[in-house]
Structure formats: C-alpha cells, structure tokens
Design a protein around this motif. Sequence first.
Motif, PDB file in Angstrom:
ATOM      1  N   THR A 422       0.892  -1.281   0.113  1.00  6.63           N
ATOM      2  CA  THR A 422      -0.036   0.149  -0.009  1.00  6.63           C
ATOM      3  C   THR A 422       1.007   1.220   0.037  1.00  6.63           C
ATOM      4  N   VAL A 423       0.752   1.964  -1.269  1.00  6.70           N
ATOM      5  CA  VAL A 423       1.669   3.342  -1.078  1.00  6.70           C
ATOM      6  C   VAL A 423       0.392   4.639  -1.075  1.00  6.70           C
ATOM      7  N   THR A 424       0.517   5.253   0.097  1.00  9.60           N
ATOM      8  CA  THR A 424      -0.160   6.201   0.369  1.00  9.60           C
ATOM      9  C   THR A 424       0.641   7.762   0.296  1.00  9.60           C
ATOM     10  N   ASP A 425      -0.227   8.711  -0.224  1.00 14.12           N
ATOM     11  CA  ASP A 425       0.612   9.913  -0.090  1.00 14.12           C
ATOM     12  C   ASP A 425      -0.041  10.789   1.179  1.00 14.12           C
ATOM     13  N   MET A 426       0.726  12.025   1.084  1.00 13.19           N
ATOM     14  CA  MET A 426       0.300  12.807   2.636  1.00 13.19           C
ATOM     15  C   MET A 426      -0.487  13.699   2.188  1.00 13.19           C
ATOM     16  N   GLY A 427      -1.280  13.913   0.931  1.00 11.63           N
ATOM     17  CA  GLY A 427      -2.029  14.794   0.740  1.00 11.63           C
ATOM     18  C   GLY A 427      -3.413  14.806   1.361  1.00 11.63           C
ATOM     19  N   THR A 428      -4.433  15.894   1.217  1.00 17.69           N
ATOM     20  CA  THR A 428      -5.472  16.034   1.733  1.00 17.69           C
ATOM     21  C   THR A 428      -6.703  15.915   0.694  1.00 17.69           C
ATOM     22  N   PRO A 429      -7.399  15.132   0.391  1.00 13.49           N
ATOM     23  CA  PRO A 429      -7.489  13.750   0.990  1.00 13.49           C
ATOM     24  C   PRO A 429      -6.567  12.921   0.779  1.00 13.49           C
ATOM     25  N   ARG A 430      -6.186  11.983   1.596  1.00  9.25           N
ATOM     26  CA  ARG A 430      -4.994  11.230   1.193  1.00  9.25           C
ATOM     27  C   ARG A 430      -5.501  10.141   0.030  1.00  9.25           C
ATOM     28  N   LEU A 431      -4.597   9.999  -0.884  1.00  5.77           N
ATOM     29  CA  LEU A 431      -4.756   9.028  -2.088  1.00  5.77           C
ATOM     30  C   LEU A 431      -3.963   7.876  -1.886  1.00  5.77           C
ATOM     31  N   LYS A 432      -4.345   6.446  -2.370  1.00  2.00           N
ATOM     32  CA  LYS A 432      -3.366   5.400  -2.222  1.00  2.00           C
ATOM     33  C   LYS A 432      -3.626   4.345  -3.165  1.00  2.00           C
ATOM     34  N   THR A 433      -2.534   3.565  -3.331  1.00  3.95           N
ATOM     35  CA  THR A 433      -2.540   2.714  -4.519  1.00  3.95           C
ATOM     36  C   THR A 433      -1.975   1.403  -3.749  1.00  3.95           C
ATOM     37  N   GLU A 434      -2.828   0.325  -3.952  1.00  8.88           N
ATOM     38  CA  GLU A 434      -2.413  -1.003  -3.453  1.00  8.88           C
ATOM     39  C   GLU A 434      -1.957  -1.978  -4.780  1.00  8.88           C
ATOM     40  N   HIS A 435      -0.856  -2.566  -4.548  1.00 12.03           N
ATOM     41  CA  HIS A 435      -0.292  -3.639  -5.622  1.00 12.03           C
ATOM     42  C   HIS A 435      -0.258  -4.859  -4.849  1.00 12.03           C
ATOM     43  N   ASN A 436      -0.805  -5.970  -5.323  1.00 13.69           N
ATOM     44  CA  ASN A 436      -0.826  -7.258  -5.052  1.00 13.69           C
ATOM     45  C   ASN A 436       0.297  -7.954  -5.728  1.00 13.69           C
ATOM     46  N   ILE A 437       1.035  -8.621  -4.801  1.00 11.95           N
ATOM     47  CA  ILE A 437       2.054  -9.743  -5.569  1.00 11.95           C
ATOM     48  C   ILE A 437       1.622 -10.991  -4.809  1.00 11.95           C
ATOM     49  N   THR A 438       1.979 -12.106  -5.595  1.00 15.46           N
ATOM     50  CA  THR A 438       1.876 -13.346  -5.171  1.00 15.46           C
ATOM     51  C   THR A 438       3.348 -14.121  -4.970  1.00 15.46           C
ATOM     52  N   VAL A 439       3.844 -14.613  -3.869  1.00 20.07           N
ATOM     53  CA  VAL A 439       4.995 -15.193  -3.505  1.00 20.07           C
ATOM     54  C   VAL A 439       4.928 -16.501  -3.134  1.00 20.07           C
ATOM     55  N   LEU A 440       5.683 -17.517  -3.835  1.00 23.95           N
ATOM     56  CA  LEU A 440       5.332 -18.979  -3.584  1.00 23.95           C
ATOM     57  C   LEU A 440       6.740 -19.167  -2.951  1.00 23.95           C
ATOM     58  N   VAL A 441       6.660 -20.102  -2.049  1.00 23.32           N
ATOM     59  CA  VAL A 441       7.557 -20.759  -1.272  1.00 23.32           C
ATOM     60  C   VAL A 441       8.024 -22.280  -1.673  1.00 23.32           C
ATOM     61  N   SER A 442       9.415 -22.345  -2.329  1.00 21.19           N
ATOM     62  CA  SER A 442       9.760 -23.526  -2.624  1.00 21.19           C
ATOM     63  C   SER A 442      10.221 -24.499  -1.670  1.00 21.19           C
ATOM     64  N   ASP A 443       9.823 -25.820  -1.890  1.00 25.84           N
ATOM     65  CA  ASP A 443      10.415 -26.900  -0.784  1.00 25.84           C
ATOM     66  C   ASP A 443      11.875 -27.095  -0.854  1.00 25.84           C
TER      67      ASP A 443
END
Length: 797
Positions: A422-443
């Motif tokens: 989550t990236v949020t700026d400090m403006g008024t009103p605050r705006l944010k951007t969400e970026h989803n990543i999927t991380v797999l764990v190998s055995d």
Amino acid sequence: MEMVQTKVHHKKRQVVIFIILILLWEAGSESIQYSILEETESGTFVANLTKDLGLRMGELAARAARVVFKGNRQYLQFDPETYDLLLNEKLDREELCGSTEPCVLPFQVLLENPLQFFQAALLIRDINDHSPEFPAREMLLKISEITMPGKVFPLKMAQDLDAGSNSLQSYKISSNPHFHVVTRNRKDGRKSPELVLDKALDREEQPELRLILTALDGGSPPRSGTTKIQIVVLDSNDNTPEFAQEFYEAQVPENSSLGSLVLTVSARDLDAGSFGEVSYALFQVDDVNQPFEINANTGEIRLRKTLDFEEFQSYQVDVEATDGGGLSGKCSLVIKVLDVNDNAPELTMSSLTSPIPENLPEIIVAVFSVSDADSGHNQQVTCSIDDNLPFLLRPSVENFYTLVTEGALDRESRAEYTITITVTDMGTPRLKTEHNITVLVSDVNDNAPAFTQTSYTLSVRENNSPALHIGSVRATDRDAGANAQVTYSLLPPLDPHVPLASLVSINPDNGHLFALRSLDYEALRAFEFRVGAADRGSPALSSQALVRVLVADDNDNAPFVLYPLQNASAPCTELVPRAAEAGYLVTKVVAVDGDSGQNAWLSYQLLKATEPGLFGVWAHNGEVRTARLLSERDAAKHRLQVLVKDNGEPPLSASVTLHVLLVDGFSQPYLPAPEAEAADAAPAAPLTVYLVVALASVSSLFVFSVLVFVAVRLCRRGGAASVSRCSVPEGPFPGHLVGRQRTGTLSQSYQYEVCLTGGPGTSEFKFLKPVHPNFPPQGTRREMEENPTVRNSFLFS
C-alpha cells in the motif's frame, strides 16, 4: 496576446535536478551522465557500463542488470551479447522535456546478488528540427497618423520548440522607410518582436502598409518562420487605453471547474466617443494550449479548459485593450496553478522473485519504486504492508524499496503468500494505491518421513500361503514433490538369528508387507523387525518403526499319546482285580498337543470296548475307571480303544488301544486297605519277591528259546536274500545290492535289533534303530570272501 510558462518555473526545475544530482554524488552513489542527440536511431551505442562501473566482464549479465526509468519507460536497453547500453527508441527532446533545458532523464542501474544501485542520467541534446512559427499568418496594426517617430508597437511572438542555440534568436522585417524591428529579451527567456516607428505616417499619402516579419533561430543552418503585418493608418486619436496595473498576479486551483472566474482586468481611455470605448482581448492566443478566455466588454478572465498542475504550474498571459480608434494598451498577468492532491501514487515493480526457498533468512523478494505526480506535501508518500506477514519493507535510494523476508520461511506451514503493498501520499484527502503480489515458497527437504504409528503389531495365521499380504506400514512426509516421495525398506534384524530375509518382504512404494514362506507357530510364534522410510530428497531423510508379527496358531497338530506307548514290542496290559469296585482307576491315558490355546485342549472318550458299560474314560483327564462292580461272569480279557481329540476347528484326534486283564489273585479281599498296608508290609514282602523272580525266570527262558530257534532257522537258509534280511555284514554290501548308479537302495549298512514278544500266537520284528557296522580298518573284498565267519556274523539284541 501570449501564453508562456514562467521563467521561474524553468529555473526551479533546473536547480532541483542539479541539487539532486549533486546530493547523490556526495552521498557516495556512483552517478554517471551520458548524452545523446535527439532523434537518434534506435539501437545506437550509448555507453559501455561494464567499463564505466568498474565491473568484471559478464558481471552485468550474471547479476541480472536492468535499467529503471521513472514512469516505467524503457528509453535504454542492454545489448544481449555485450551488455553495452543501447538506445531503445527514438527520443524527441521537445516531447520529453518541452522547453526545459537541459533535458535530463535520470535513471538507475539495478544489480542483484547483492542488490546494488548506480545513479545515472541521460542528457538529450537538442537538434534544430523545428522552425519558428507565428501564432497567426497575418497581424493587423492600426496606427494614427499623428504618432510620433520612436513609438514602439509590440508584436506577437513566434514559437520555436527547440532549445538553446537552436531556439528563436532574432526577428527582422522587410525593408521599408517607416519601421524597423527590435528583438526584446523577456524575463522568461523568450524573445519578442517590437515594431519601432522611424518616420511619421501620412494617411493621405499612404493609408496602408504591408510588411513581412521574419523570425530566425540559431541553428546551423538557421531555420525561419514568417508572418504578414498589415498596417492601417488612422485619423488622429491621441490617447491610448491604459490598464490600472501593468502586471497582475492570480492563483487558481487545478481542480477549478470550467467557467470559474480567475481575474478581472480594467483599462481606461481618455478619449471621447468611439475613441474612448475599450475592448479586451488576449494578446497571444494559442487555441490549443490556452486554458483561459476573456470577456471583451468586462475584462473578466475565466477558465475554459481544465488545469493540470503536473503539466503546467503557471501561465503568463498578455491582455490587450483597444479603443475605437484602434489604439491599444497592454498588460501582463501571471496565473499560478495551485496543486491539488488529485494523483494517486504509482508503484513500478522492477524485480520480483517467486518462488523463494524456505529456511533462508532475508531473501530479496521484490524491488520496486514509488512516485506521485503531485508536488510538495501531496507528493510525499509512505509505503507499507500487512503486519502479520513475515516480510519487511526497506527503503533504498531515492524512492526505491526492497521487500525482504523477515526470517526463514516454512513451506509446510504456509506455501503461498499474497502481499498487498500500500502506497499512500500525505495529501488531503489522502490517496493510496495497492499492489498485490503472490510469492510462492519452494520446498527444501527439511522433514523426515513420519510413520503413522511408532510400532505396528501384525497377526498372521500359520500355514499361510507364500507371498501373503500380512499388513502395511505407512509414513508421510510434509515436504512436497520428490522430497515427499517415500521409499520403504527392511532394516537389519534386531535378532541376528532370525532369518528376516526369508520371512518377510516389503513393497518399497506402498509399504505393504508380505510373508515369503509358510510360517509354523510351533517353530516361530513371534518375531520383530524394523522398517525404514526414506524420502527422495537431497540429502535423503529417513525414520524407522518397529513391526511385531504374531503367528496365530492353526490346528495342524493331532494329539500325541505319551502313555501308554503304542510302539512297544508288546501291547500294554493292565491288571484289574475282579474284586474292584465301581470307579476303580485302571490307568490314565496321557497325551499332548503341539498346538496352543483351544487347539491344545484335549478331551478323552471311550471309542470301542470288548464289553461296553464295564469301563469308562473321564473326558478331561483321561483316567480309565471301572463303570460298575466286576463279577465272575465278566470276561477275563478286555480290549479298550480310547479316542483323544483336541478342540480345534476342524478337530484332530488320535486313538490308543488298552488291554485289560481281570485277575483273581489281586481280588479285593487280598488287597490291603490303606490303613493296614503298613502293618502287613513285612509279611507280604517275601511272597511278592518270589512271584516276581518266578515270572522273570519263565519269561527269560521263553525269550531265549525263541531267539535260538529263530537264529538256527535263519542260518540254515543262507543266500543273498536271507543275508540281506537277517545278516549284517561288517563290510560293504555285495555288488548285486548296489543300484545302477552304484548308490544302491541302502545308503549305509544297518544292524537291526530283533524283538520277540511272547503271547498267545503273536510274534513280531521291530526295527528300532540303525546300528553302524564296525568295518575293519584295512579289509578288502577278497579278505571278506576268504573269511566266511566275518561275512555271516549277526548282531542280536
């Protein structure tokens, strides 16, 4: 009228870029600047980064080098073979930087393993690819004939998109006797033309003039643009409109609605009549980029297009007031656009590693940069992820972040993570951007197979068929893939005397256990062994479990009679006095069973009897007792057949034959009572001894007579057949008794024990045991033939 960006804005951006580069250099970052001409063809060589960064040959490829520009644009690329830095596309300086000079595109060179950043910048040098252009093909000037020489008339500027020396440099006007042109340098760095009257005009002599104004840039060769000037000479109008202020300033938020009032200007003309009526107009009009419009009568300046602070931070507008006589006055106004937090932050992913191995701490999962197109406080951003995840965000150079694992991960606990950045700026009103990543764990092979039980107890009934499935063991492995594939095996036996390899086998794939041969409960009632389970990882991990096999008894052994013996030379005869009462103990049949449990429970019953009802057998202990009182009418000899049966399914049995002789000599009156035995023991002893000695003497004499008779008869027969049946030679058998392959029907010489049993009309031979002959140490066949005494010798017992 003219629309321009402020000179202050240009200088501010240049200073900011310069300060950033200086700070990065002083902070120890390796900042390198390259330059290239705009419009250069794609694929053009830019730099040898390996040499410039002091790296080893091939290190850029090994460390997965990449070039990261702001906004996720790729202006440069690596040569796939040499890893030289090449131009990825044609660059247009005017499109990238507009009028900003110098045109610098900062970028970062990102190296992995370990993570390292290098600061660099690409300077786009301008080429003279644009000619100056006037906003209109023709200008109209109305000048009074009474205008004095030296009067200056501002003209509309030409625009040149090039920068530096290639931009607009000067103006010139076609030859005429009345005017010359002067190039004026403005505060914002641009150059405007001014027409200067050299000689007074005379409307009656020349009511109209047509001139050509030329704008020249500084390129080589120079480019030019022209416009026509039409000058109309007017009658006398000696007052020009004058604005209340020569310079106006205004501020407008970038999210202002269309039609919003920005500013009102006002001009005054001292003339009367039509010469005193003033109308307003924007002096430098560019219909494409001009976001403002003015009311010609009131001087109100309103918004006609939406503003974008990220595109233009300020506008400089010239307003012209013209009276009815054609005289005009001019003022300038600067409109500053106020930033509003209307841009959400942006996240640019530079590197993402998935899957990542478990059990390794602080692995770099992702490298990304964040940015916000707003300015000031609205441009400041914060970056975060969920607190309940085993990952950390670490800021790097400028607005770059690295996502690393907080500690070693365990795939068996969780094999996949969805991380929301989550990236949020400090403006008024605050705006944010969400970026989803999927991380797999190998055995990683970090779990040994585990049996479902620490020990297994299996049961198999004896006399089983070979290859019988007797049970299974099972182990599971929490790993995945080949690391979870389990192979089973038999471990060395706990007891070295147990032939485990010939008893059981195991299927290595599924853990099924099989009995290799038929088991015998009487020989082996139980045995233990260990089973191993190993995975196919590297290195392989294993575990073991104990298996106990219990052999269940089967009713495969018939009862065996120990007493009375049935293989004796004479049947066993029990003497019973005729005076015995009912329940008299005749004898006891003793038998055993090799099985166990209920298969070994024995019961006895009288199968046959000479006189039924005279004797009985107790079912549980085998005691043979009289069933009633004996009488003189009962026969003297009795033959009893007792059946011994076990409790198996099906039951097995054996029988024994008893001979009972009823005698009068041991009748009840002559049998002492238990309490009188001690008193009568001394008088009865001589009589008993005499009877036993007499019976033994008669028996011995009878046996001896029979043996002598048999020996004489056998010796008279002679011959090979009689010898083979009765005589036992002390040497090898004759040749005709040896088989075709000279092994014969007998593997060795035997001596036989002859037992003769006296009785009424009964006699039998019983071969009790082999007796090895005593061969002479050096005897030969010839010596045996010459010594018939040795050849015909017998051994009797």
